[in-house]
Design a protein around this motif. Sequence first.
Motif, mmCIF file in Angstrom:
data_model
loop_
_atom_site.group_PDB
_atom_site.id
_atom_site.type_symbol
_atom_site.label_atom_id
_atom_site.label_comp_id
_atom_site.label_asym_id
_atom_site.label_seq_id
_atom_site.Cartn_x
_atom_site.Cartn_y
_atom_site.Cartn_z
ATOM 1 N N ASP A 105 0.830 -1.209 0.000
ATOM 2 C CA ASP A 105 0.000 0.000 0.000
ATOM 3 C C ASP A 105 0.862 1.256 0.000
ATOM 4 O OD1 ASP A 105 -2.393 -1.375 -0.090
ATOM 5 O OD2 ASP A 105 -2.746 -1.254 2.079
ATOM 6 N N TYR A 106 1.948 1.203 0.752
ATOM 7 C CA TYR A 106 2.860 2.353 0.809
ATOM 8 C C TYR A 106 3.505 2.592 -0.555
ATOM 9 C CZ TYR A 106 6.856 5.249 2.191
ATOM 10 O OH TYR A 106 7.783 6.243 2.278
ATOM 11 N N ILE A 107 3.965 1.531 -1.196
ATOM 12 C CA ILE A 107 4.562 1.666 -2.531
ATOM 13 C C ILE A 107 3.536 2.205 -3.518
ATOM 14 C CG2 ILE A 107 5.474 0.359 -4.510
ATOM 15 C CD1 ILE A 107 6.887 -1.445 -2.447
ATOM 16 N N HIS A 108 2.308 1.706 -3.421
ATOM 17 C CA HIS A 108 1.238 2.193 -4.306
ATOM 18 C C HIS A 108 0.996 3.686 -4.088
ATOM 19 C CE1 HIS A 108 -2.442 2.273 -6.624
ATOM 20 N NE2 HIS A 108 -3.041 2.841 -5.597
ATOM 21 N N GLN A 109 0.977 4.108 -2.824
ATOM 22 C CA GLN A 109 0.773 5.523 -2.502
ATOM 23 C C GLN A 109 1.918 6.368 -3.068
ATOM 24 O OE1 GLN A 109 0.651 6.289 1.709
ATOM 25 N NE2 GLN A 109 0.004 8.415 1.435
ATOM 26 N N LEU A 110 3.154 5.902 -2.910
ATOM 27 C CA LEU A 110 4.306 6.627 -3.454
ATOM 28 C C LEU A 110 4.236 6.731 -4.972
ATOM 29 C CD1 LEU A 110 7.360 5.336 -1.365
ATOM 30 C CD2 LEU A 110 6.408 7.661 -1.410
ATOM 31 N N ARG A 111 3.902 5.623 -5.629
ATOM 32 C CA ARG A 111 3.818 5.624 -7.096
ATOM 33 C C ARG A 111 2.728 6.567 -7.594
ATOM 34 N NH1 ARG A 111 7.063 2.400 -9.737
ATOM 35 N NH2 ARG A 111 7.879 0.533 -8.754
ATOM 36 N N THR A 117 3.155 14.029 -9.860
ATOM 37 C CA THR A 117 4.145 15.105 -9.921
ATOM 38 C C THR A 117 4.715 15.218 -11.319
ATOM 39 O OG1 THR A 117 6.016 13.730 -9.284
ATOM 40 C CG2 THR A 117 4.819 14.835 -7.512
ATOM 41 N N GLY A 118 4.792 14.088 -12.006
ATOM 42 C CA GLY A 118 5.249 14.095 -13.394
ATOM 43 C C GLY A 118 6.748 14.059 -13.596
ATOM 44 N N ASP A 119 7.547 14.317 -12.566
ATOM 45 C CA ASP A 119 8.986 14.349 -12.795
ATOM 46 C C ASP A 119 9.780 13.587 -11.734
ATOM 47 O OD1 ASP A 119 8.613 16.092 -10.732
ATOM 48 O OD2 ASP A 119 9.619 17.792 -11.648
ATOM 49 N N VAL A 120 9.170 12.580 -11.136
ATOM 50 C CA VAL A 120 9.862 11.740 -10.169
ATOM 51 C C VAL A 120 10.331 10.482 -10.885
ATOM 52 C CG1 VAL A 120 9.616 10.365 -8.058
ATOM 53 C CG2 VAL A 120 8.541 12.612 -8.214
ATOM 54 N N GLY A 121 11.637 10.271 -10.883
ATOM 55 C CA GLY A 121 12.201 9.090 -11.519
ATOM 56 C C GLY A 121 12.225 7.899 -10.580
ATOM 57 N N GLU A 122 12.619 6.769 -11.118
ATOM 58 C CA GLU A 122 12.675 5.530 -10.340
ATOM 59 C C GLU A 122 13.652 5.658 -9.167
ATOM 60 O OE1 GLU A 122 10.946 1.950 -9.599
ATOM 61 O OE2 GLU A 122 10.441 3.287 -11.246
ATOM 62 N N ARG A 123 14.767 6.347 -9.389
ATOM 63 C CA ARG A 123 15.769 6.530 -8.325
ATOM 64 C C ARG A 123 15.175 7.303 -7.136
ATOM 65 N NH1 ARG A 123 21.477 8.081 -10.066
ATOM 66 N NH2 ARG A 123 22.007 6.042 -9.325
ATOM 67 N N GLU A 124 14.453 8.404 -7.430
ATOM 68 C CA GLU A 124 13.830 9.185 -6.352
ATOM 69 C C GLU A 124 12.754 8.378 -5.629
ATOM 70 O OE1 GLU A 124 15.215 12.278 -9.326
ATOM 71 O OE2 GLU A 124 14.264 10.329 -9.442
ATOM 72 N N GLN A 128 12.872 7.572 -1.687
ATOM 73 C CA GLN A 128 11.761 7.939 -0.792
ATOM 74 C C GLN A 128 11.224 6.708 -0.066
ATOM 75 O OE1 GLN A 128 10.898 10.941 0.026
ATOM 76 N NE2 GLN A 128 9.171 10.383 1.303
ATOM 77 N N PHE A 129 11.216 5.579 -0.739
ATOM 78 C CA PHE A 129 10.733 4.349 -0.131
ATOM 79 C C PHE A 129 11.581 3.974 1.080
ATOM 80 C CE2 PHE A 129 10.969 -0.330 0.155
ATOM 81 C CZ PHE A 129 9.665 -0.588 0.522
ATOM 82 N N TRP A 130 12.896 4.112 0.951
ATOM 83 C CA TRP A 130 13.796 3.748 2.060
ATOM 84 C C TRP A 130 13.851 4.859 3.054
ATOM 85 C CZ3 TRP A 130 14.464 -1.071 2.657
ATOM 86 C CH2 TRP A 130 14.508 -1.923 1.564
#
Length: 130
Positions: A105-111, A117-124, A128-130
């Motif tokens: 659920d947390y990962i889904h919320q972050l995604r 936002t339109g400009d968050v890459g996989e690295r960011e 943020q997840f960690w």
Amino acid sequence: LKHEPPFTYNSEANSSTFKKWVCEVHKWCDRAKLSTQQSLRMIGKYLGGNTYRFYECDVLDLKKRYSLTDFFEQLFDYVFPTDFHMIQCQKFLDCKQDSHQSVQDYIHQLRELADTTGDVGERELVRQFW
């Protein structure tokens, strides 16, 4: 098969609802094999409130010629506050996992926040997840 139309979008400044409506419109237009101009003429049936007023003014009265993507972008800009992007960026940066929230659920919320936002890459996203 009957082509199920999209639900009526009523000016709700909710990115998930807007995204769902856009997806439904695209699928409906593709299944019905509508041209861009036919699609734009028909979309008005599935808009309510302020979104219909925007459609009435820009598409019907001014006869602006949009691509579907341009129309959706203009509609988004009309419905959502001008600082929506900044608000979503801050929500993304402030997002923390709730003690009752599963990792999925947390990962889904972050995604979801990253998508808006339109400009968050996989690295960011990973950072943020960690």
